[in-house]
Motif scaffolding. Structure first.
Motif, PDB file in Angstrom:
ATOM      1  N   VAL A 156       0.826  -1.211   0.000  1.00 33.27           N
ATOM      2  CA  VAL A 156       0.000   0.000   0.000  1.00 33.27           C
ATOM      3  C   VAL A 156       0.859   1.259   0.000  1.00 33.27           C
ATOM      4  O   VAL A 156       0.584   2.235  -0.710  1.00 33.27           O
ATOM      5  N   SER A 157       1.908   1.239   0.808  1.00 40.58           N
ATOM      6  CA  SER A 157       2.758   2.433   0.929  1.00 40.58           C
ATOM      7  C   SER A 157       4.083   2.301   0.187  1.00 40.58           C
ATOM      8  O   SER A 157       4.979   3.124   0.362  1.00 40.58           O
ATOM      9  N   ALA A 158       4.215   1.253  -0.626  1.00 44.39           N
ATOM     10  CA  ALA A 158       5.471   1.040  -1.352  1.00 44.39           C
ATOM     11  C   ALA A 158       5.608   2.018  -2.513  1.00 44.39           C
ATOM     12  O   ALA A 158       4.611   2.559  -3.008  1.00 44.39           O
ATOM     13  N   PRO A 159       6.835   2.255  -2.986  1.00 46.98           N
ATOM     14  CA  PRO A 159       7.029   3.110  -4.164  1.00 46.98           C
ATOM     15  C   PRO A 159       6.307   2.534  -5.380  1.00 46.98           C
ATOM     16  O   PRO A 159       6.103   1.324  -5.489  1.00 46.98           O
ATOM     17  N   GLU A 160       5.931   3.402  -6.297  1.00 50.38           N
ATOM     18  CA  GLU A 160       5.178   2.984  -7.482  1.00 50.38           C
ATOM     19  C   GLU A 160       5.945   1.942  -8.283  1.00 50.38           C
ATOM     20  O   GLU A 160       5.343   1.021  -8.863  1.00 50.38           O
ATOM     21  N   GLU A 161       7.259   2.044  -8.283  1.00 52.21           N
ATOM     22  CA  GLU A 161       8.071   1.064  -9.012  1.00 52.21           C
ATOM     23  C   GLU A 161       7.826  -0.355  -8.502  1.00 52.21           C
ATOM     24  O   GLU A 161       7.780  -1.315  -9.267  1.00 52.21           O
ATOM     25  N   SER A 184      18.621  -6.781  -5.218  1.00 49.09           N
ATOM     26  CA  SER A 184      20.016  -6.510  -4.826  1.00 49.09           C
ATOM     27  C   SER A 184      20.240  -5.016  -4.831  1.00 49.09           C
ATOM     28  O   SER A 184      19.489  -4.258  -5.443  1.00 49.09           O
ATOM     29  N   GLY A 185      21.290  -4.600  -4.126  1.00 45.31           N
ATOM     30  CA  GLY A 185      21.619  -3.183  -4.077  1.00 45.31           C
ATOM     31  C   GLY A 185      21.787  -2.697  -2.649  1.00 45.31           C
ATOM     32  O   GLY A 185      21.862  -3.499  -1.699  1.00 45.31           O
ATOM     33  N   ASP A 186      21.846  -1.402  -2.498  1.00 43.64           N
ATOM     34  CA  ASP A 186      22.054  -0.770  -1.196  1.00 43.64           C
ATOM     35  C   ASP A 186      20.774  -0.877  -0.367  1.00 43.64           C
ATOM     36  O   ASP A 186      19.709  -0.411  -0.783  1.00 43.64           O
ATOM     37  N   MET A 187      20.866  -1.505   0.819  1.00 46.51           N
ATOM     38  CA  MET A 187      19.699  -1.712   1.663  1.00 46.51           C
ATOM     39  C   MET A 187      19.144  -0.410   2.217  1.00 46.51           C
ATOM     40  O   MET A 187      18.002  -0.374   2.691  1.00 46.51           O
ATOM     41  N   SER A 188      19.923   0.678   2.148  1.00 44.64           N
ATOM     42  CA  SER A 188      19.406   1.962   2.615  1.00 44.64           C
ATOM     43  C   SER A 188      18.475   2.594   1.580  1.00 44.64           C
ATOM     44  O   SER A 188      17.783   3.559   1.868  1.00 44.64           O
ATOM     45  N   ASN A 189      18.438   2.003   0.372  1.00 45.57           N
ATOM     46  CA  ASN A 189      17.539   2.468  -0.661  1.00 45.57           C
ATOM     47  C   ASN A 189      16.145   1.911  -0.386  1.00 45.57           C
ATOM     48  O   ASN A 189      15.973   0.720  -0.145  1.00 45.57           O
ATOM     49  N   THR A 190      15.133   2.774  -0.446  1.00 47.86           N
ATOM     50  CA  THR A 190      13.776   2.364  -0.094  1.00 47.86           C
ATOM     51  C   THR A 190      13.264   1.239  -0.976  1.00 47.86           C
ATOM     52  O   THR A 190      12.653   0.280  -0.493  1.00 47.86           O
ATOM     53  N   VAL A 191      13.515   1.326  -2.270  1.00 47.07           N
ATOM     54  CA  VAL A 191      13.034   0.311  -3.203  1.00 47.07           C
ATOM     55  C   VAL A 191      13.683  -1.034  -2.905  1.00 47.07           C
ATOM     56  O   VAL A 191      13.010  -2.080  -2.844  1.00 47.07           O
ATOM     57  N   VAL A 192      15.003  -1.039  -2.708  1.00 45.60           N
ATOM     58  CA  VAL A 192      15.723  -2.283  -2.423  1.00 45.60           C
ATOM     59  C   VAL A 192      15.250  -2.891  -1.114  1.00 45.60           C
ATOM     60  O   VAL A 192      15.004  -4.106  -1.017  1.00 45.60           O
TER      61      VAL A 192
END
Length: 407
Positions: A156-161, A184-192
């Protein structure tokens, strides 16, 4: 202590660590009480203490389904007549207070008065195994439902991507796709972080689904081996059958009549008449899990069984409401279940059919065409997973009529 002519009745107040035992005579005189540890040696000491005052008529035990389960098994194994006793009367507690000795004496007095007692489940056979497995299944199903709810909440609150990736998918398919994803990627990134969280939730959903499937398979294996007749009842599968068996217990003889089972399952009609109104209503008591199982059987029959649908149409024309019709159907189902449980019939094994067919050089397709059915139906009969006894008997008779293959 008691004289030689008097007999002894015992009452036991059970707890997690200790059990309190009280003894009275068969005319109500208090003989004494003691506390024992709730361990193996304590159970043996209890058995010795019970016979120290004279011949024991019966033993009333509180909580035979919880703290007193093992004690009840031990005492029954020693030959004592064990009775399950309801919790002490609240009105009596308010008047006289509460203590372990008082509760133990009240248990003994309940047995003496034949008030609020019942024959406990023995909990020493395959039905107890079903009960434990059902506990695992219930907790796994609750956890799986919670996971699906959490996944929806995260999306519900996740990024549109992230939302676009799983939009339009059902909850089961979505969880499967999340478990198979590889973020995969930087865990500080919201999408990741969101994708990683969803992957873990999806994997948890897959694990719980597999656990539920394995548990249901174990339930079906046990029921098919020990009580196959219950699976022949219209609308009964392995899960419902296991609950009905748990309700009856390992000692079904304790269910003295089909009316007693109906009351235990909460399907006995309850009068609800007043003035010029003469009617009954659904019971709100009894074993609610058994009640739910019988309700599910009724729903299946109302949608698939011609006789049940004809009954519903007849009763509807007479002016009965849907709830009243369901109440009647639940009572009829309870009667049928009780008859099957009390008079189980043996099921002829089918593991000889496949070798017999192969010895004759016949294929599944040939046998299915001859009987006017599908090859998968014949395969299920040979593997013992089919409940279609009419087709099974036709198949066996057909095989016996076929000429044997000559070498």
């Amino acid at each position: 202590m008691a004289n030689e002519e008097s007999k002894v009745i015992a009452g036991i107040d059970t707890h997690a660590d200790t059990h309190h035992v009280a003894l009275i005579t068969d005319y109500g005189k208090h003989l004494g009480d003691r506390k024992f540890l709730a361990v193996g040696s304590g159970y043996r000491e209890i058995a010795a203490y019970l016979t120290s005052a004279g011949p024991v008529t019966a033993v009333g035990v509180e909580g035979t389904g919880s703290y007193g389960a093992e004690l009840a098994r031990v005492l029954a194994g020693e030959g004592f007549t064990v009775r399950e006793v309801n919790r002490p009367n609240r009105a009596e507690r308010r008047l006289h207070g509460k203590s372990d000795p008082q509760d133990a004496y009240q248990a003994a007095e309940s047995v003496l008065a034949d008030r609020g007692t019942a024959t406990p489940k023995t909990r020493d056979g395959y039905v107890e195994a079903l009960r434990v497995l059902r506990t695992a299944r219930a907790s796994a199903m609750k956890a799986r439902t919670a996971v699906l709810t959490q996944i929806s909440g995260v999306l519900v609150s996740a990024p549109e991507e992230v939302r676009a990736r799983y939009r339009g998918q059902g909850s089961e398919a979505r969880a499967k796709a999340m478990a198979a994803s590889r973020p995969s990627g930087d865990m500080s990134n919201t999408v990741v972080a969101t994708l990683t969280t969803l992957k873990r939730m999806g994997a948890r959903h897959q694990f719980l689904s597999q656990e539920i499937s394995d548990t249901v398979a174990a339930l079906e294996q046990i029921v098919s081996a020990h009580a196959p007749a219950i699976l022949d009842v219209n609308g009964v599968g392995a899960v419902i059958a296991s609950q009905l068996l748990v309700t009856f217990g390992d000692n079904p003889e304790r269910m003295t009549s089909e009316a007693a089972f109906a009351a235990l399952a909460g399907v006995a009609p309850v009068p609800a008449s007043s003035g010029k109104t003469n009617r009954h209503r659904l019971s709100r008591g009894g074993d609610r899990q058994a009640n739910s199982s019988i309700y599910r059987i009724v729903l299946v029959r109302m949608s698939t069984d011609d006789r049940t649908r004809a009954y519903v149409a007849k009763r509807t024309a007479e002016g009965m409401s849907k709830k009243e019709i369901i109440r009647c159907l639940k009572r009829y189902v309870a009667r049928e279940i009780h008859r099957v449980m009390k008079n189980p019939r043996t099921v002829q094994p089918t593991n000889d059919l496949r070798p017999l067919r192969l010895a004759m050089g016949l294929t599944l397709t040939f046998a299915a065409n001859a009987l006017g059915t599908w090859p998968t139906s014949i395969s299920r009969i040979e593997r013992g997973t089919s409940r279609d006894h009419a087709t099974t008997e036709r198949y066996r008779s057909w095989l016996e009529e076929q000429p044997k293959k000559t070498s």
